[in-house]
Design a protein around this motif. Structure first.
Motif, PDB file in Angstrom:
ATOM      1  N   LEU A  77       0.803  -1.222   0.000  1.00 45.54           N
ATOM      2  CA  LEU A  77       0.000   0.000   0.000  1.00 45.54           C
ATOM      3  C   LEU A  77       0.833   1.268   0.000  1.00 45.54           C
ATOM      4  CD1 LEU A  77      -2.745  -1.097   2.587  1.00 45.54           C
ATOM      5  CD2 LEU A  77      -2.750  -1.314   0.080  1.00 45.54           C
ATOM      6  N   GLN A  78       2.070   1.211   0.508  1.00 50.85           N
ATOM      7  CA  GLN A  78       2.894   2.417   0.578  1.00 50.85           C
ATOM      8  C   GLN A  78       4.150   2.275  -0.282  1.00 50.85           C
ATOM      9  OE1 GLN A  78       3.666   3.044   4.738  1.00 50.85           O
ATOM     10  NE2 GLN A  78       1.506   3.407   5.239  1.00 50.85           N
ATOM     11  N   VAL A  86      -9.564  -4.563  -0.236  1.00 53.09           N
ATOM     12  CA  VAL A  86      -9.418  -5.200  -1.557  1.00 53.09           C
ATOM     13  C   VAL A  86      -9.263  -4.145  -2.644  1.00 53.09           C
ATOM     14  CG1 VAL A  86     -10.579  -6.642  -3.279  1.00 53.09           C
ATOM     15  CG2 VAL A  86     -10.640  -7.280  -0.860  1.00 53.09           C
ATOM     16  N   ALA A  87     -10.015  -3.088  -2.521  1.00 49.85           N
ATOM     17  CA  ALA A  87      -9.925  -2.015  -3.520  1.00 49.85           C
ATOM     18  C   ALA A  87      -8.542  -1.396  -3.512  1.00 49.85           C
ATOM     19  CB  ALA A  87     -10.993  -0.964  -3.232  1.00 49.85           C
ATOM     20  N   ASP A  88      -8.000  -1.130  -2.289  1.00 52.17           N
ATOM     21  CA  ASP A  88      -6.660  -0.537  -2.208  1.00 52.17           C
ATOM     22  C   ASP A  88      -5.618  -1.472  -2.810  1.00 52.17           C
ATOM     23  OD1 ASP A  88      -7.691   1.696  -0.977  1.00 52.17           O
ATOM     24  OD2 ASP A  88      -7.273   0.973   1.071  1.00 52.17           O
ATOM     25  N   LEU A  89      -5.756  -2.769  -2.580  1.00 53.84           N
ATOM     26  CA  LEU A  89      -4.805  -3.725  -3.115  1.00 53.84           C
ATOM     27  C   LEU A  89      -4.910  -3.840  -4.632  1.00 53.84           C
ATOM     28  CD1 LEU A  89      -5.120  -6.519  -0.403  1.00 53.84           C
ATOM     29  CD2 LEU A  89      -3.125  -5.070  -0.800  1.00 53.84           C
ATOM     30  N   LEU A  90      -6.118  -3.802  -5.145  1.00 56.88           N
ATOM     31  CA  LEU A  90      -6.282  -3.912  -6.596  1.00 56.88           C
ATOM     32  C   LEU A  90      -5.731  -2.692  -7.314  1.00 56.88           C
ATOM     33  CD1 LEU A  90      -9.863  -5.469  -6.846  1.00 56.88           C
ATOM     34  CD2 LEU A  90      -7.670  -6.600  -7.225  1.00 56.88           C
ATOM     35  N   ARG A  91      -5.757  -1.527  -6.658  1.00 55.47           N
ATOM     36  CA  ARG A  91      -5.279  -0.302  -7.293  1.00 55.47           C
ATOM     37  C   ARG A  91      -3.779  -0.330  -7.556  1.00 55.47           C
ATOM     38  NH1 ARG A  91      -8.863   2.179  -3.404  1.00 55.47           N
ATOM     39  NH2 ARG A  91     -10.744   2.956  -4.458  1.00 55.47           N
ATOM     40  N   ILE A  92      -3.032  -1.142  -6.712  1.00 50.59           N
ATOM     41  CA  ILE A  92      -1.581  -1.148  -6.915  1.00 50.59           C
ATOM     42  C   ILE A  92      -1.159  -2.119  -8.013  1.00 50.59           C
ATOM     43  CG2 ILE A  92      -1.229  -0.566  -4.473  1.00 50.59           C
ATOM     44  CD1 ILE A  92      -0.337  -3.439  -4.021  1.00 50.59           C
ATOM     45  N   ARG A  93      -2.152  -2.888  -8.555  1.00 53.25           N
ATOM     46  CA  ARG A  93      -1.820  -3.797  -9.664  1.00 53.25           C
ATOM     47  C   ARG A  93      -1.673  -2.994 -10.948  1.00 53.25           C
ATOM     48  NH1 ARG A  93      -2.956  -9.160 -10.233  1.00 53.25           N
ATOM     49  NH2 ARG A  93      -2.385  -8.721 -12.401  1.00 53.25           N
TER      50      ARG A  93
END
Length: 820
Positions: free
Chosen positions: A723-724, A808-815
């Motif tokens: 996330l960071q 889940v949304a935050d994790l998908l954004r880093i893909r």
């Protein structure tokens, strides 16, 4: 006629007065000139006064003659009076001298003069002496009569008539003595009311004479019983069946006479005096049988014999117990049978026998304890033996019930130990000695080189819930229980409370302070700003200064964690022990009694380590006496656990920094990154810490700590790696690498702890989300953007438990390539 009148008459005539008088007479008799010119009237008046002058001249002659005669008489009389006056003056001076002499003779010798007492004083002194002698004579006569009656009473009991048995007639002379003393006491009270109110010592003497007479009569009958008992081999164990019939009869008669004598005494004495004497003397017959035993006791334990040793109090306590055991059959079968045929049938002869043996021990202790005050170990040993003796006697069934020592209030027997414990200075000496011993033991425990070593007996399964104590906690628990065993037999709850507050609570407080200071020292050594804090755990003083290798070794790695684990174990062991002690019957009764008594409540409320008391029983039934300390130790345990989790997570976080930097560099330079070697350092550190938790702590403690460590590390990895991120989005190969690392974290922890991967669920689920591809990735994006129903269905199918929609949304954004 007065002297003034006489002097006036003797004065010569005055012409002026005569002329004035003549003028008055002429004016009164001749009021006109014509009357004056008549010769006959003036001549008559002149003749009249001439005649009167002649008469007066003759009278004057006579008066002069008379005066002369009177003067001579007066002069002679005056001379006589002067002589008498001179004589009277001399008599006055003589009387004055005599009065002065008499006055000097009447001055008291008490005024400091050299002369002796006056006659009057001598008479008064003799009078007082006479009155005193008369009083003394009366006193002597009263005393003489009292002594004659006393002798008569004693003589009567020596030679009872007409039968050798004792009855009311056998004390007739004693009754006469009682009546005489009672009448004199009544008379003296009236005298005191009229007089000065001072008591007559003669009354006290006569009352004491009555008591001494009764004691002498009792001694005569007791001597008869002792003589008869010697024939049956008393005080050795008596085989009644082997005693000759004649000796049996003589013994029974002497025993029965003493019982009858006591019955008569109870009837003729005041009730209060009977009760007081009964508590002190008991049954006269059994008191007499105790006398030979007391003599033998003094022979063995009050002389210079080898049996009299200060360090062997158990010898005389055991001696008395043996006597009770040996004579019990004789008392219960023979003596009880005789006693039951008298008015004392409710008295248990054997219990009375035991009760009358106790003063023998009391006298011994009163002589012995002062010699032991300066020797705490011997004093404690003696008190312990006294408490053991009391317990043995109670176990054998002894109590004050069915004895003459029983009161209406059903007073319980305090025990022979009360003779020591009820003396404040002796109890304080014992308590002081016990405290010094306890403090010395505590210092020995805490300063031992292996004080903080975990006890390993080799039989404990690492996966079990058994907590292996540190050496100091184990020994402290044993010391606490040893102190409890030493004072638990005390008869009074106030004494037990003093031991608890003075000895035991300070032990727990000091140990708590020691562990707390050790944690303070650990925090200080591991902080950026170092300050020395005393009281660290054993071995924590080996650093050489802030930032040194010694300091780092003490506050980092497995060794630093081990110190925190030892602190946790030490606190938990004592906490668990206090929970057990609080439920023990002894401490439950003590806590109940503290809450019931106001004096004990005040003492407990003044102590910060005891819970607040409640006089209402229902208010304190849920609390225990160690509740406050249990809470303090629980906080200490939690604090050590927090420090341990923080240490492990901080060290792994430090190692992860290098790995994450290497990971980011590899990801930016390679399309197919491989697992970096830098990961093995934090994994190895985690494995070491977890294995130490598993090996030293029971699962009930290690598993919660493992979960906290895993949760914090998982969150940290997710935040820093996903996330960071400081660079571009995750590619699928890089995401798969992270997923492989997450599985490695979970497997490493599972291997070290022999547990599940569940604590790593957040990291594993996060790695699963970032590795979604193709249709599963699209489904995840749709579920995240859709309503709750679709999201819940997808979340369940994906097996997510820790992550919510935002995660889940935050994790998908880093893909890479994903737009949400």
């Amino acid at each position: 006629m007065t002297s003034t009148q006489i002097r006036t008459l003797l004065e010569p005539a005055q012409r002026s007065i005569a002329e004035q008088h003549a003028r008055v007479v002429v004016n009164r008799n001749f009021d006109t000139l014509e009357s004056l010119l008549r010769d006959d009237e003036l001549e008559n008046l002149a003749n009249e006064y001439s005649q009167r002058l002649g008469n007066l001249s003759s009278k004057l002659s006579e008066s002069a003659s008379s005066v002369h005669s009177e003067l001579e008489t007066t002069i002679s009389t005056t001379k006589l009076y002067l002589e008498e006056v001179k004589e009277l003056s001399l008599s006055r001076y003589s009387l004055t001298d005599q009065l002065s002499d008499l006055r000097n003779e009447l001055i008291s010798a008490t005024l400091g003069t050299d002369s002796g007492p006056t006659l009057l004083e001598e008479i008064e002194t003799l009078h007082r002496s006479l009155k005193e002698l008369e009083g003394v004579k009366g006193y002597v006569q009263i005393i003489e009569k009292g002594l004659r009656l006393s002798d008569a009473a004693i003589e009567q009991i020596k030679n009872p008539f007409p039968t050798p048995s004792i009855s009311a007639d056998s004390v007739a002379q004693y009754r006469n003595l009682q009546s005489f003393v009672a009448s004199f006491t009544t008379l003296s009270e009236k005298v005191e009311d009229v007089g000065s109110g001072r008591s007559l010592h003669l009354v006290t003497f006569l009352e004491n004479l009555v008591d001494r007479t009764w004691d002498s009569m009792k001694s005569i009958l007791s001597s008869t019983l002792i003589s008869a008992s010697e024939k049956i081999k008393w005080p050795t164990p008596v085989e009644w069946s082997t005693v000759p019939t004649k000796d049996q009869a003589a013994f029974e008669l002497a025993l029965r006479n003493l019982l009858q004598f006591q019955e008569v005494g109870n009837n003729i004495h005041e009730k209060s005096k009977v009760e007081a004497r009964s508590r002190k003397d008991g049954l006269y017959s059994i008191q007499a049988l105790v006398q030979p035993i007391a003599l033998r006791f003094r022979y063995h334990f009050d002389t210079q014999r080898a049996t009299n040793r200060l360090d062997k109090p158990e010898w005389f306590f055991t001696h008395i117990l043996d006597i009770c055991h040996e004579h019990r059959p004789f008392m219960e079968r023979i003596i009880q049978n005789i006693v039951s045929r008298t008015s004392f049938q409710k008295i248990d002869a054997f219990r009375e026998f035991e009760r009358l043996l106790l003063p023998v021990l009391s006298r011994k202790l009163r002589k012995t304890i002062p010699l032991l005050v300066e020797h705490p170990s011997l004093l404690a040993h003696t008190i312990y033996r006294a408490l053991s003796f009391d317990a043995s006697l109670r176990e054998s069934g002894f109590s004050l019930d069915e004895t003459l020592g029983q009161t209406e209030g059903k007073e319980e027997w305090e025990g022979i130990s009360a003779d020591i414990l009820n003396r404040q200075e002796w109890f304080d000496a014992w308590l002081g000695g016990e405290k010094k011993f306890t403090d010395d033991q505590y210092e020995s425990i805490i300063n031992s080189p292996d004080a903080w070593k975990i006890v390993d007996d080799g039989n404990v399964d690492p996966n079990s819930s058994t907590l292996r104590p540190t050496e100091s906690s184990r020994r402290l628990k044993s010391l606490f229980e040893q102190v409890t065993d030493r004072y638990s037999p005390l008869p009074q709850f106030s004494q037990k409370t003093r031991f608890l507050i003075t000895l035991q609570l300070p032990l727990l407080e000091q140990y708590h302070t020691r562990i707390s200071a050790a944690l303070d020292a650990f925090e200080s050594l591991s902080s950026a700003f170092f300050r020395a804090v005393p009281g660290a755990l054993a071995g924590q003083a080996s650093y050489s200064g802030p930032g040194s290798q010694g300091e780092k070794r003490l506050t980092s790695g497995v060794e630093g964690a081990a110190r925190l684990i030892k602190a946790m174990i030490s606190a938990k062991v004592i906490q668990n022990a206090m929970l057990e002690w609080g439920e023990d019957l002894f401490f439950l009764e003590l806590w109940t009694e503290i809450n019931r008594r106001a004096s004990l409540r005040a003492r407990a409320d003044a102590h910060p380590s005891l819970p607040h008391t409640q006089s209402d029983h229902r208010a304190h039934v849920e609390t225990t006496i160690f509740q406050e300390l249990v809470a303090q130790y629980a906080k200490l345990f939690d604090r050590a656990g927090d420090l341990l989790v923080r240490l492990v997570c901080a060290e792994i976080s430090s190692e992860l920094k290098q790995h994450l930097a290497t990971h980011s560099q590899a990801a930016s330079t390679s399309e197919t990154p491989e697992m970096a070697q830098t990961l093995f350092a934090p994994l190895s550190l985690l494995s070491n810490h977890l294995q130490q938790l598993r090996n030293t702590l029971p699962s009930t403690i290690s598993v919660p700590l493992y979960r906290r460590v895993a949760s914090q590390i998982s969150t940290m990895i997710v935040q820093r790696a996903f996330l960071q991120r400081g660079h571009g989005r995750l590619t699928l190969p890089e995401a798969k690498l992270y997923a492989a690392e997450a599985e490695l974290w979970a497997e490493t922890a599972q291997t070290a702890m022999s547990g599940s991967k569940r604590p790593w669920a957040r990291l594993v689920e996060s790695s699963r989300v970032i590795t979604l591809e193709d249709g599963t990735l699209e489904a995840a994006i749709n579920a995240t953007l859709s309503g709750d129903g679709l999201w819940a269905s997808w979340r369940e199918n994906a097996g997510l438990e820790e992550l919510d929609r935002d995660d889940v949304a935050d994790l998908l954004r880093i893909r890479e390539g994903v737009q949400i």
